[in-house]
Design a protein around this motif. Structure first.
Motif, PDB file in Angstrom:
ATOM      1  N   ARG A  29      -6.850   9.973   3.195  1.00  0.00           N
ATOM      2  CA  ARG A  29      -7.379  11.016   4.087  1.00  0.00           C
ATOM      3  C   ARG A  29      -8.716  11.534   3.583  1.00  0.00           C
ATOM      4  N   ALA A  30      -8.836  11.675   2.242  1.00  0.00           N
ATOM      5  CA  ALA A  30     -10.094  12.141   1.666  1.00  0.00           C
ATOM      6  C   ALA A  30     -11.229  11.152   1.932  1.00  0.00           C
ATOM      7  N   GLY A  31     -10.885   9.870   2.058  1.00  0.00           N
ATOM      8  CA  GLY A  31     -11.895   8.854   2.338  1.00  0.00           C
ATOM      9  C   GLY A  31     -12.170   8.642   3.807  1.00  0.00           C
ATOM     10  N   GLY A  32     -11.517   9.415   4.673  1.00  0.00           N
ATOM     11  CA  GLY A  32     -11.809   9.336   6.102  1.00  0.00           C
ATOM     12  C   GLY A  32     -10.862   8.496   6.914  1.00  0.00           C
ATOM     13  N   ALA A  33      -9.765   8.010   6.323  1.00  0.00           N
ATOM     14  CA  ALA A  33      -8.802   7.222   7.080  1.00  0.00           C
ATOM     15  C   ALA A  33      -7.942   8.130   7.955  1.00  0.00           C
ATOM     16  N   LEU A  34      -7.424   7.562   9.031  1.00  0.00           N
ATOM     17  CA  LEU A  34      -6.486   8.257   9.910  1.00  0.00           C
ATOM     18  C   LEU A  34      -5.086   7.876   9.448  1.00  0.00           C
TER      19      LEU A  34
END
Length: 458
Positions: A29-34
């Motif tokens: 999540r911190a890396g932008g994944a859903l």
């Protein structure tokens, strides 16, 4: 936390929400994944939902339609004895399956830390903790993670001056889609986890993958078993290839780089010349032949990282040892009490039995495949066995007629009886040679119970 790269705006499913799984979900999540998550336990699902994660059963119709990768925890079967239903669902949907170790290596940037990955059947935890201790004592910025300590993605972002020491189980090495260690270490091999790998060949193949697909700059390989000799031969290009450092508790000849420990003396030899030697017999945190092998592996890895012999020796001598691994918990009236609850298989218990003389041996629990026959040559130092576990009677009989055994069933009785019988100069050793799950949640709980019972002795 290390943000996972490469999945910005993409759907990623996380299966299993224990320590590594929940950390992986946060890092994704911190890396932008859903991120969507799932765990077979309701409490874990509720905890993840409280953190704002979408909880979705990956086996439901269309549940993986917007997902590109499924990240699974190491305790979840992904092939043998049968794949988890969510793994099958990922296969059917064409979704890649990975784990947090693969995500870690995928996320390393140009200014990446050095990484040392340590695997094997026995000793990998001690070798990992020992190497980490040596590095930190020498002033290096080192971090311990993986199958020991923190989940690897829970580490803070690091730079080129850092070293990450990762203990990796066969479950982790088998599944990681990205494995690029700078140094890979193989301690040894003995039968374990065979149900998860469909036999010894599959088990070794999972370990070997760290080297064959990882392509480390240097390989530190224990060669006391044929599998290690095979692996070292596979990794070398020529007889004197010093990209392979062989480790042994026996005699090694040849032109290559090797670290051995014979009769308690560690020796490093390179290009036919001895470079350093250390007397390990008086190192309190590393008793016994098996720990001398661990010391050799940590020494070799530290040398590959550029440390000098004096710094490494200082780290060896100051190493306090790991809980539940040949851990000296007390001495009472000349009797030493040692907690080796991590000796969950026959080979580990055999190594522990060779480390001490005149042993009052607490053993037993949930037996693994293969029986206890391989223990029989190592029982000569056992004065008496005190057997615990739900099947203590059967375990005691399996020890054979050469061992005087008392069926105690529970830890409290075993500790009390062993302490009552023990004489000065003897060792009360917990080295169960069995899993703990018949009476305890894990080997740590078993070891803690032993230590608590010893502390409560009158």
């Amino acid at each position: 936390m290390i943000p996972v790269r490469g999945y910005e705006g993409a759907g990623v499913a996380v299966l299993g929400l224990g320590r590594s799984g929940l950390t992986a979900a946060r890092a994704l999540r911190a890396g932008g994944a859903l991120v969507i998550v799932w765990d077979d336990g309701a409490a874990a699902r509720e905890a993840a939902a409280a953190e704002g994660f979408e909880v979705r059963d990956p086996t439901g119709p269309g549940a993986l339609d917007d997902v590109v990768v499924l990240v699974t925890s190491p305790g979840i079967p992904h092939l043998y004895p049968a794949p988890h239903p969510a793994i099958r669902a990922a296969w059917d949907a064409g979704v890649a399956v990975d784990n947090d170790i693969g995500l870690f290596f995928r996320s390393l940037g140009e200014d990446a830390p050095r990484t040392v990955c340590i695997t094997g059947s026995n000793g990998k935890s001690t070798t990992s903790a020992l190497l980490h201790h040596i590095l930190t004592q020498a002033g290096r910025s080192a971090h311990l993670a993986g199958n020991i300590g923190r989940g690897v993605l829970d580490l803070d972002p690091m730079g080129a001056d850092d070293v990450v020491v990762l203990e990796l189980s066969s479950y982790q090495t088998e599944l990681a889609r990205s494995l690029t260690p700078d140094i890979a270490v193989f301690t040894n091999l003995s039968p374990d986890h065979l149900d998860r790998h469909a036999g010894e060949g599959g088990y070794f193949a999972a370990k070997r993958r760290l080297f064959a697909e990882g392509g480390p700059d240097r390989a530190v390989i224990g060669v006391d078993e044929d599998e290690g000799r095979f692996l070292a031969n596979q990794m070398q290009e020529a007889p004197g290839d010093d990209r392979v450092i062989r480790v042994s508790t026996g005699r090694l000849d040849g032109p290559g780089w090797r670290v051995t420990a014979r009769k308690g003396w560690l020796a490093e030899t390179r290009k036919g010349r001895q470079i350093a030697s250390v007397d390990l017999r008086d190192v309190p945190g590393l008793p016994g032949r098996h720990n001398h092998q661990n010391a050799c592996a940590a020494w070799a890895a530290a040398r590959a990282l550029g440390l000098g012999p004096r710094d490494i020796e200082a780290g060896l001598r100051s190493y306090p040892g790991l809980p539940h691994r040949s851990q000296r918990v007390a001495e009472r009236g000349g009797v030493v009490f040692v907690n080796d609850s991590k000796a969950t298989n026959v080979d580990a218990a055999a190594q522990a039995l060779q480390a001490f003389d005149r042993i009052r041996w607490i053993c037993g629990g949930l037996q693994k495949e293969g029986g206890l026959g391989d223990l029989h040559p190592h029982l000569g130092r056992v004065v008496r066995a005190y057997v615990i576990g739900r099947e203590a009677q059967a375990f005691a009989l399996a020890l054979g007629p050469g061992v005087e055994a008392e069926v105690c069933t529970d830890m409290a009785t075993a500790v009390a009886r062993a302490a009552e019988d023990a004489r000065p100069g003897e060792t009360v050793l917990l080295a169960p040679a069995a899993a703990s799950f018949d009476q305890y949640d894990n080997f740590e709980r078993r070891g803690d119970d032993f230590a608590a019972r010893v502390a409560a002795l009158d």
